[in-house]
Scaffold this active site. Structure first.
Site, PDB file in Angstrom:
ATOM      1  N   GLU A 217      -3.049  -9.255   2.803  1.00  6.77           N
ATOM      2  CA  GLU A 217      -2.916  -9.754   4.179  1.00  6.77           C
ATOM      3  C   GLU A 217      -4.148  -9.518   5.042  1.00  6.77           C
ATOM      4  OE1 GLU A 217      -1.990  -5.412   4.703  1.00  6.77           O
ATOM      5  OE2 GLU A 217      -1.739  -6.918   3.133  1.00  6.77           O
TER       6      GLU A 217
ATOM      7  N   HIS B 193      -4.135  -5.008  -0.185  1.00  6.07           N
ATOM      8  CA  HIS B 193      -3.893  -5.647   1.115  1.00  6.07           C
ATOM      9  C   HIS B 193      -4.295  -7.121   1.079  1.00  6.07           C
ATOM     10  CE1 HIS B 193      -2.923  -2.007   3.454  1.00  6.07           C
ATOM     11  NE2 HIS B 193      -3.824  -1.402   2.687  1.00  6.07           N
TER      12      HIS B 193
ATOM     13  N   CYS C 295       0.831  -1.214   0.000  1.00  7.20           N
ATOM     14  CA  CYS C 295       0.000   0.000   0.000  1.00  7.20           C
ATOM     15  C   CYS C 295       0.866   1.265   0.000  1.00  7.20           C
ATOM     16  CB  CYS C 295      -0.993  -0.047   1.159  1.00  7.20           C
ATOM     17  SG  CYS C 295      -2.397   1.098   0.923  1.00  7.20           S
TER      18      CYS C 295
ATOM     19  N   SER D 222      -7.759  -0.332   0.163  1.00  5.24           N
ATOM     20  CA  SER D 222      -8.249   0.722   1.044  1.00  5.24           C
ATOM     21  C   SER D 222      -7.249   1.873   0.983  1.00  5.24           C
ATOM     22  CB  SER D 222      -8.380   0.193   2.483  1.00  5.24           C
ATOM     23  OG  SER D 222      -8.809   1.213   3.357  1.00  5.24           O
TER      24      SER D 222
ATOM     25  N   LYS E 258     -12.246   7.424  -2.146  1.00  9.56           N
ATOM     26  CA  LYS E 258     -11.416   6.324  -1.653  1.00  9.56           C
ATOM     27  C   LYS E 258     -11.639   5.045  -2.453  1.00  9.56           C
ATOM     28  CE  LYS E 258     -10.404   3.988   2.749  1.00  9.56           C
ATOM     29  NZ  LYS E 258     -10.778   3.904   4.182  1.00  9.56           N
TER      30      LYS E 258
END
Length: 305
Positions: A237, A235, A142, A192, A163
Site C-alpha cells: 500500500e 507494504h 506487517c 520496512s 532493518k
C-alpha cells in the site's frame, strides 16, 4: 462503482487531486446498491497518510465499497488530531456488533516489543478472535501479519540484525491462485521492518500456505483458511515517497541509518524513487476484493460466520 467513504475525510480531496473518483456518504445514499462493507483497523502513527494509501488502492475496484475506520479503546494516538479520530473512527466496542465483508489491519510501530509487552495486546487479540467469525476475508499487514500468525497459529517472530528496508523482488509460489490473477512471474514489494517470520516455522503448520517469498526478505505473503486470511509482511500500500520520508526522518535523528535498498534511481538518495510495485499493488487489492470478498461473502451480510 466509486468508493464510499465518510464525508469530509481528508483522503477525499487528496485523491480527487489524483483524478480518483470517490463518493461521500451523502451522495452514496442516493444509490440503491448494497455496498461491500470494509473496516480498517489503522494502527499506523500517521493515520491520515495510511488512510489515503489504502483508500487509493481500494478505489480501483468496479464494486461499490463502504469503508469505515476502527480504533482501539486502549490506545490514544499521539500523531493524529483527536478531532480527526472522533469524527472518522469508531471504537471496536461499537463495531464488534456488526459484520463486515472485508477487513484490513495495518502495521504498528511496536514490532521490537514482545507481543505480550504491547500495551494494547489484549484488545488486539479480542479483535483477531472477532474477525474470524464476523469478517469474510481479512488482510493483515506487517506487524499485524506477525501478530495474526502468532495469535492464531503460534508462529514466532525473530529480531533482525538490521532493518529490512527497501523494495524487494518477490516470487509467486502458486500462480493459479485468484489473488495472483493477472500477475507477472515476479513482482516487487516495499518492506520496512525490524523482525521476521520464518519459512521453517510456517511449513510445520498445514493450515498455512506461503504463496510469495523473496531470497532477500524471506516470506512475504501467507494465506490461510482458503483466503479468509492473508498475512503480508511488507507494504504494497505504500505511496512512492513513503520509504524516502522514513529514511530522511530517521537520518535526521540517528547517524546509523541505511538507505532503502533497490529504491532510488541508481541507488542514489539524491535521485527520486523508482516505483516498481504500484501496478501489482492495485491488482492484488482488486483481486482480493473481487475473488475473496465479493464472490465469497453471503448475500445477507449477517450470515457471515
Amino acid at each position: 462503482m466509486p468508493l464510499r467513504i465518510p464525508d469530509r475525510l481528508p483522503a477525499i480531496e487528496l485523491l480527487k487531486q489524483e483524478n480518483i473518483f470517490v463518493m461521500d456518504d451523502t451522495r452514496a445514499h442516493t444509490q440503491d446498491i448494497r455496498p461491500l462493507r470494509i473496516v480498517i483497523l489503522n494502527l499506523m502513527p500517521l493515520k491520515i497518510t495510511t488512510e489515503t494509501d489504502l483508500v487509493r488502492l481500494l478505489s480501483n475496484t468496479p464494486l461499490q465499497l463502504e469503508v469505515c475506520f476502527m480504533k482501539l479503546k486502549s490506545h490514544t494516538p499521539k500523531n493524529t488530531p483527536i478531532e480527526h479520530m472522533m469524527m472518522f473512527y469508531k471504537d471496536f466496542d461499537i463495531l464488534r456488533k456488526q459484520k463486515f465483508d472485508g477487513m484490513i489491519i495495518t502495521g504498528a510501530p511496536v514490532e521490537q516489543l514482545g507481543f505480550g509487552d504491547v500495551r494494547y495486546w489484549q484488545e488486539i487479540t479480542e479483535i483477531l478472535d472477532w474477525a474470524r467469525t464476523n469478517v469474510t476475508s481479512t488482510l493483515y499487514i506487517c506487524w499485524a501479519a506477525q501478530a495474526g500468525l502468532y495469535h492464531y497459529y503460534g508462529i514466532p517472530k525473530y529480531p533482525l540484525e538490521k532493518k529490512m528496508f527497501g523494495v524487494f523482488k518477490q516470487t509467486l509460489l502458486d500462480k493459479r491462485l485468484p489473488i495472483f490473477r493477472g500477475f507477472d512471474d515476479e513482482f516487487y514489494m516495499p518492506h520496512s521492518r525490524h523482525s521476521e517470520v520464518r519459512r521453517s516455522d510456517i511449513e510445520r503448520d498445514p493450515r498455512l500456505q506461503i504463496i510469495a517469498e523473496s531470497p532477500e526478505c524471506g516470506v512475504s505473503i501467507v494465506m490461510a483458511r482458503e483466503g479468509r486470511e492473508f498475512f503480508i509482511t511488507g507494504h504494497l500500500e505504500y505511496a512512492p515517497e513513503t520509504l524516502d520520508n522514513e529514511y530522511r526522518r530517521d537520518k535526521d535523528i540517528r547517524d546509523d541509518v541505511e538507505m532503502p535498498l533497490n529504491y532510488y534511481r541508481d541507488d542514489n538518495p539524491d535521485n527520486p524513487p523508482v516505483v516498481k510495485w504500484r501496478a501489482h499493488a492495485n491488482l492484488f487489492y482488486n483481486n482480493w476484493i473481487n475473488y475473496y470478498v465479493y464472490q465469497a461473502t453471503p448475500y445477507n451480510i449477517n450470515d457471515i460466520r
